[in-house]
Design a protein around this motif. Structure first.
Motif, PDB file in Angstrom:
ATOM      1  N   SER A 151      20.301  21.915   9.200  1.00 22.61           N
ATOM      2  CA  SER A 151      20.508  23.042   8.282  1.00 22.61           C
ATOM      3  C   SER A 151      19.474  23.054   7.169  1.00 22.61           C
ATOM      4  O   SER A 151      19.031  24.117   6.724  1.00 22.61           O
ATOM      5  N   VAL A 152      19.098  21.869   6.711  1.00 21.13           N
ATOM      6  CA  VAL A 152      18.121  21.756   5.627  1.00 21.13           C
ATOM      7  C   VAL A 152      16.771  22.309   6.074  1.00 21.13           C
ATOM      8  O   VAL A 152      16.137  23.115   5.381  1.00 21.13           O
ATOM      9  N   VAL A 153      16.330  21.889   7.250  1.00 22.01           N
ATOM     10  CA  VAL A 153      15.060  22.373   7.785  1.00 22.01           C
ATOM     11  C   VAL A 153      15.157  23.870   8.084  1.00 22.01           C
ATOM     12  O   VAL A 153      14.231  24.639   7.813  1.00 22.01           O
ATOM     13  N   GLU A 154      16.286  24.272   8.603  1.00 21.11           N
ATOM     14  CA  GLU A 154      16.504  25.677   8.956  1.00 21.11           C
ATOM     15  C   GLU A 154      16.328  26.594   7.752  1.00 21.11           C
ATOM     16  O   GLU A 154      15.747  27.679   7.853  1.00 21.11           O
ATOM     17  N   ARG A 155      16.824  26.157   6.615  1.00 20.33           N
ATOM     18  CA  ARG A 155      16.729  27.010   5.431  1.00 20.33           C
ATOM     19  C   ARG A 155      15.292  27.171   4.962  1.00 20.33           C
ATOM     20  O   ARG A 155      14.947  28.169   4.335  1.00 20.33           O
ATOM     21  N   ARG A 156      14.421  26.220   5.299  1.00 21.84           N
ATOM     22  CA  ARG A 156      13.021  26.329   4.885  1.00 21.84           C
ATOM     23  C   ARG A 156      12.240  27.329   5.745  1.00 21.84           C
ATOM     24  O   ARG A 156      11.107  27.683   5.405  1.00 21.84           O
ATOM     25  N   VAL A 157      12.832  27.758   6.861  1.00 22.70           N
ATOM     26  CA  VAL A 157      12.193  28.808   7.658  1.00 22.70           C
ATOM     27  C   VAL A 157      11.917  30.019   6.773  1.00 22.70           C
ATOM     28  O   VAL A 157      10.858  30.655   6.849  1.00 22.70           O
ATOM     29  N   HIS A 158      12.868  30.339   5.929  1.00 24.77           N
ATOM     30  CA  HIS A 158      12.740  31.481   5.014  1.00 24.77           C
ATOM     31  C   HIS A 158      11.484  31.345   4.153  1.00 24.77           C
ATOM     32  O   HIS A 158      10.722  32.312   3.983  1.00 24.77           O
ATOM     33  N   LEU A 203       3.135  24.342   8.414  1.00 26.37           N
ATOM     34  CA  LEU A 203       3.723  24.277   7.076  1.00 26.37           C
ATOM     35  C   LEU A 203       4.899  23.307   7.039  1.00 26.37           C
ATOM     36  O   LEU A 203       5.055  22.535   6.086  1.00 26.37           O
ATOM     37  N   PHE A 204       5.720  23.338   8.059  1.00 30.19           N
ATOM     38  CA  PHE A 204       6.861  22.428   8.114  1.00 30.19           C
ATOM     39  C   PHE A 204       6.405  20.972   8.070  1.00 30.19           C
ATOM     40  O   PHE A 204       6.916  20.160   7.289  1.00 30.19           O
ATOM     41  N   LYS A 205       5.457  20.624   8.912  1.00 33.28           N
ATOM     42  CA  LYS A 205       5.042  19.223   9.003  1.00 33.28           C
ATOM     43  C   LYS A 205       4.250  18.771   7.777  1.00 33.28           C
ATOM     44  O   LYS A 205       4.243  17.582   7.443  1.00 33.28           O
ATOM     45  N   THR A 206       3.628  19.733   7.093  1.00 39.18           N
ATOM     46  CA  THR A 206       2.913  19.394   5.862  1.00 39.18           C
ATOM     47  C   THR A 206       3.885  19.160   4.712  1.00 39.18           C
ATOM     48  O   THR A 206       3.749  18.198   3.948  1.00 39.18           O
ATOM     49  N   GLU A 207       4.870  20.039   4.598  1.00 36.29           N
ATOM     50  CA  GLU A 207       5.815  19.973   3.483  1.00 36.29           C
ATOM     51  C   GLU A 207       6.934  18.961   3.717  1.00 36.29           C
ATOM     52  O   GLU A 207       7.473  18.396   2.761  1.00 36.29           O
ATOM     53  N   LEU A 208       7.312  18.748   4.969  1.00 39.70           N
ATOM     54  CA  LEU A 208       8.410  17.833   5.300  1.00 39.70           C
ATOM     55  C   LEU A 208       7.881  16.772   6.264  1.00 39.70           C
ATOM     56  O   LEU A 208       8.053  16.871   7.486  1.00 39.70           O
ATOM     57  N   GLY A 255      23.268  19.615   1.443  1.00 31.11           N
ATOM     58  CA  GLY A 255      22.621  19.384   0.158  1.00 31.11           C
ATOM     59  C   GLY A 255      22.404  17.905  -0.100  1.00 31.11           C
ATOM     60  O   GLY A 255      21.346  17.489  -0.588  1.00 31.11           O
ATOM     61  N   ARG A 256      23.393  17.113   0.245  1.00 35.00           N
ATOM     62  CA  ARG A 256      23.279  15.657   0.061  1.00 35.00           C
ATOM     63  C   ARG A 256      22.154  15.088   0.918  1.00 35.00           C
ATOM     64  O   ARG A 256      21.340  14.278   0.442  1.00 35.00           O
ATOM     65  N   ALA A 257      22.087  15.523   2.177  1.00 39.09           N
ATOM     66  CA  ALA A 257      21.041  15.024   3.074  1.00 39.09           C
ATOM     67  C   ALA A 257      19.657  15.455   2.599  1.00 39.09           C
ATOM     68  O   ALA A 257      18.700  14.670   2.622  1.00 39.09           O
ATOM     69  N   ALA A 258      19.536  16.706   2.145  1.00 36.95           N
ATOM     70  CA  ALA A 258      18.240  17.224   1.703  1.00 36.95           C
ATOM     71  C   ALA A 258      17.744  16.495   0.466  1.00 36.95           C
ATOM     72  O   ALA A 258      16.561  16.139   0.362  1.00 36.95           O
ATOM     73  N   ALA A 259      18.632  16.287  -0.492  1.00 35.85           N
ATOM     74  CA  ALA A 259      18.239  15.603  -1.722  1.00 35.85           C
ATOM     75  C   ALA A 259      17.817  14.163  -1.448  1.00 35.85           C
ATOM     76  O   ALA A 259      16.969  13.602  -2.151  1.00 35.85           O
ATOM     77  N   LYS A 260      18.377  13.587  -0.408  1.00 34.35           N
ATOM     78  CA  LYS A 260      18.057  12.200  -0.065  1.00 34.35           C
ATOM     79  C   LYS A 260      16.670  12.078   0.557  1.00 34.35           C
ATOM     80  O   LYS A 260      15.883  11.200   0.182  1.00 34.35           O
ATOM     81  N   VAL A 261      16.340  12.958   1.508  1.00 38.93           N
ATOM     82  CA  VAL A 261      15.062  12.831   2.213  1.00 38.93           C
ATOM     83  C   VAL A 261      13.908  13.486   1.461  1.00 38.93           C
ATOM     84  O   VAL A 261      12.744  13.167   1.699  1.00 38.93           O
ATOM     85  N   ASP A 262      14.216  14.413   0.556  1.00 37.19           N
ATOM     86  CA  ASP A 262      13.163  15.116  -0.183  1.00 37.19           C
ATOM     87  C   ASP A 262      13.589  15.266  -1.643  1.00 37.19           C
ATOM     88  O   ASP A 262      13.954  16.351  -2.091  1.00 37.19           O
ATOM     89  N   PRO A 263      13.544  14.175  -2.411  1.00 42.39           N
ATOM     90  CA  PRO A 263      14.042  14.191  -3.796  1.00 42.39           C
ATOM     91  C   PRO A 263      13.351  15.216  -4.693  1.00 42.39           C
ATOM     92  O   PRO A 263      13.932  15.661  -5.684  1.00 42.39           O
ATOM     93  N   GLU A 264      12.127  15.590  -4.361  1.00 40.08           N
ATOM     94  CA  GLU A 264      11.398  16.566  -5.168  1.00 40.08           C
ATOM     95  C   GLU A 264      11.511  17.977  -4.600  1.00 40.08           C
ATOM     96  O   GLU A 264      10.834  18.895  -5.063  1.00 40.08           O
ATOM     97  N   GLY A 265      12.347  18.149  -3.599  1.00 39.44           N
ATOM     98  CA  GLY A 265      12.459  19.439  -2.925  1.00 39.44           C
ATOM     99  C   GLY A 265      13.377  20.420  -3.634  1.00 39.44           C
ATOM    100  O   GLY A 265      13.856  20.165  -4.744  1.00 39.44           O
ATOM    101  N   PRO A 266      13.667  21.543  -2.993  1.00 37.20           N
ATOM    102  CA  PRO A 266      14.451  22.611  -3.628  1.00 37.20           C
ATOM    103  C   PRO A 266      15.948  22.329  -3.719  1.00 37.20           C
ATOM    104  O   PRO A 266      16.661  23.038  -4.420  1.00 37.20           O
ATOM    105  N   GLN A 267      16.438  21.321  -2.989  1.00 33.93           N
ATOM    106  CA  GLN A 267      17.845  20.935  -3.122  1.00 33.93           C
ATOM    107  C   GLN A 267      17.933  19.642  -3.935  1.00 33.93           C
ATOM    108  O   GLN A 267      17.158  18.709  -3.707  1.00 33.93           O
ATOM    109  N   PHE A 268      18.860  19.588  -4.871  1.00 39.39           N
ATOM    110  CA  PHE A 268      18.923  18.461  -5.798  1.00 39.39           C
ATOM    111  C   PHE A 268      20.363  18.243  -6.253  1.00 39.39           C
ATOM    112  O   PHE A 268      21.200  19.148  -6.187  1.00 39.39           O
TER     113      PHE A 268
END
Length: 474
Positions: free
Chosen positions: A85-92, A135-140, A219-232
Motif C-alpha cells: 500500500s505504501v508503494v502503491e500510494r507513491r504511484v500518484h 523514479l520508484f527505484k531512485t526514491e525507494l 503508515g507504520r511500515a512506511a515510517a519505518k522503511v523511509d523515515p524521511e518520507g511523506p508518512q511519519f
C-alpha cells in the motif's frame, strides 16, 4: 538518468491536463481505472519490463476514453506485503512527475489523462512505464527489481479489477479490530499537499487516509522503511476530547503542516474543527439543518441528495484542504466499521437520516438493527419534505429533537417580540452550538460617529421561518 521523450520533475506535480489539451483519457468516471502493487520474489520479476495488454498508445484515438489498469510487481530483500500500500500510494507522485500526464485518485478509482504534446513524442506507453519505475527505484531504494503491466483491454481490466478489490478488502479488514484508544501513535501523510498545500492528513486506526491507500499499519511500515518520507509518526499526546477525537499531538502537527492556518483538528467531528480534505475521498458526510440530521453520499452515486446537491458539488465544497463545518469526508466504507467511534460522534447512527441505497447496502452490517430501517435512501426521500415525512413515519430518533427545538424557537420569538422591532426565528444548529464573540470585549463606539460591529458569517446556512414586525414598547 536515462533519456525519456518527456521531462521528469516534481515541478509537474499538480499539473492539470484539460479536455481541450488531452490526447487520451485513461480510467476516470466514464470508464474503469485501477492501480495495484504486489510484492513478489525477485526471481519472479524481470527488472524494468513493461508489458501492454490491449491497445497501445499509437493504436488509440485522440479524445477517447479507455479502461486502464497498472499492476506493478516489486521485489527486494526488504520488500514485504505490508509495504504494498505504501508503494502503491507513491504511484500518484511519480506519474505526476511526468510532464503532460495527469493522475488522480487511487485504488480502483484511478483517473489519468495524457496531453497531446506528450503523446506526440512517443507511440507507446513503454517509456512512461520505464520512467515511473526509475523514479520508484531512485526514491525507494529498498525496491531492487520492478516490472509493470498496463492493461487497456476492457475484459482484462474487468478481470484485474475483481481480483484487486478482494486484495483491497483483505487489507482493510486488518484495521477493523484496532481503534484509536488502542495505540499511542498516529501517522501523518503529506502526499496530497502538492494539490492541497495546507491539507493535514492524519491516519489513525479509526480513520484511514482520505485517499484510501494508507491505513494505520501501512503508515507504520512506511515510517519505518523511509523515515524521511511523506508518512511519519504523530505522537497522540493528551486526549483532549475522546468523543470527537481531539488530541494534543494532532493539534500540534496540524498547526505545523497547515503553516498556521489550523491550530486544531478533531478527527471525528462535523461541527467543530473537522478534519481537512484533499479531494481523493470517496464519501462525503453532510449536515441537514432542516431535520437536524446527517447524510452520507458516495462518489458512485449519480443522483442528488435531499439537500439538492450531488456528490461532486459537495466534494467541491469539502475538498481543497479546508475545514468546512457541517461537512466531513472519508475514504469510503471502511470508515463505518470503526464502531466505537461511530457510535458516539455527533450523535452516531441515531443522527444519520439518509444514505444512497448502494452505500447503505455496502455498510449494512455496520448499521445497528434498531436504526437501519429508519434511515432513508433515494427510494424513500428525494427532498427535504419527503425526508421529514419518512423520518416521522419511521419515528427516527431525530424527530424527538424537533419538538424541543420548536419550543425553544417559540420562547425566543416571544422574547424578541417584546424587546425588538424585528425578530427572526433562530437557526437550527448542531448540538455543539454556535458561539458569538463576547460583547464585553468589543470597544464602545463614540457617540454620533459611524461605526459598530461587523459580523461576517462564512459557510453558514441561515434559515428564517418567519419575520415578525411589531411596535417597540417604550
Amino acid at each position: 538518468m536515462a533519456e525519456f521523450p518527456f521531462e521528469i520533475s516534481p515541478m509537474f506535480e499538480g499539473e492539470r491536463v484539460r479536455k481541450d489539451g488531452m490526447f487520451v483519457e485513461l480510467g476516470g468516471p466514464k470508464s474503469m481505472g485501477l492501480e495495484l502493487v504486489r510484492a513478489k520474489d525477485m526471481d519472479e520479476i524481470e527488472d524494468d519490463k513493461v508489458t501492454i495488454v490491449g491497445p497501445d498508445l499509437k493504436e488509440m484515438e485522440e479524445g477517447k476514453t479507455y479502461p486502464w489498469a497498472m499492476i506493478f510487481h516489486i521485489g527486494g530483500e526488504l520488500v514485504e506485503p505490508d509495504l504494498e500500500s505504501v508503494v502503491e500510494r507513491r504511484v500518484h507522485d511519480f506519474v505526476n512527475y511526468c510532464q503532460g500526464i495527469m493522475h488522480l485518485n487511487q485504488r480502483y478509482d484511478v483517473w489519468m489523462r495524457m496531453s497531446k504534446d506528450t503523446a506526440a513524442k512517443m507511440d507507446s506507453f513503454e517509456p512512461f512505464g520505464k520512467a515511473v519505475m526509475m523514479l520508484f527505484k531512485t526514491e525507494l531504494p529498498f525496491i531492487e527489481k520492478m516490472q509493470v503491466t498496463f492493461y487497456t483491454d476492457e475484459a482484462e481490466v474487468e478481470k484485474q479489477m475483481v481480483e484487486a478489490k478482494e486484495i483491497f478488502k483483505a487489507r482493510d479488514a486488518r484495521t477493523k479490530d484496532l481503534h484509536d484508544e488502542d495505540v499511542d501513535v498516529f501517522y501523518g501523510c503529506t502526499l496530497c499537499q502538492a494539490f492541497a498545500p495546507t491539507n493535514v492528513c492524519v491516519v489513525s486506526p479509526d480513520r484511514i487516509s482520505l485517499c484510501g491507500a494508507i491505513n494505520w499499519f501501512d503508515g507504520r511500515a512506511a515510517a519505518k522503511v523511509d523515515p524521511e518520507g511523506p508518512q511519519f509518526a504523530i505522537e497522540k499526546g493528551e486526549v483532549l476530547d475522546d468523543n470527537t477525537g481531539e488530541y494534543s499531538g494532532v493539534n500540534e502537527i496540524a498547526k505545523k503542516l497547515s503553516s498556521g492556518e489550523f491550530d486544531k483538528i478533531k478527527l471525528h467531528s462535523f461541527f467543530d474543527s473537522p478534519h481537512t480534505s484533499c479531494g481523493c475521498f470517496k464519501v462525503v458526510g453532510f449536515y441537514i439543518p432542516e431535520v437536524d440530521g446527517i447524510g452520507w453520499v458516495n462518489r458512485e452515486y449519480q443522483g442528488m441528495a435531499p439537500n439538492g446537491l450531488g456528490f461532486s458539488t459537495m466534494a467541491g465544497q469539502t475538498g481543497g484542504r479546508k475545514q468546512i463545518v457541517g461537512f466531513s469526508s472519508v475514504l469510503g466504507v471502511n470508515y463505518f466499521y470503526s464502531t466505537p467511534s461511530s457510535s458516539r460522534r455527533d450523535g452516531g447512527w441515531n443522527r444519520v437520516v439518509w444514505l444512497p441505497a448502494m452505500l447503505k447496502e455496502k455498510i449494512a452490517e455496520t448499521i445497528p438493527e434498531d436504526i437501519k430501517d429508519k434511515i432513508a435512501t433515494e427510494n424513500d426521500a428525494t427532498d427535504i419534505e419527503s425526508l421529514k415525512t419518512f423520518l416521522q413515519e419511521k419515528n427516527h430518533p431525530v424527530v424527538a429533537n424537533w419538538a424541543a427545538a420548536e419550543e425553544e424557537e417559540e420562547e425566543e420569538e416571544e422574547e424578541e417580540e417584546e424587546e425588538t422591532a424585528v425578530a427572526a426565528a433562530p437557526m437550527m444548529m448542531p448540538a455543539a452550538g454556535f458561539q458569538m464573540p463576547a460583547m464585553a470585549s468589543m470597544p464602545m463606539m463614540p457617540a454620533g460617529k459611524a461605526g459598530g460591529i461587523k459580523i461576517t458569517f462564512k459557510n453558514a446556512k441561515i434559515s428564517i421561518d418567519k419575520m415578525i414586525v411589531s411596535e417597540k414598547k417604550e
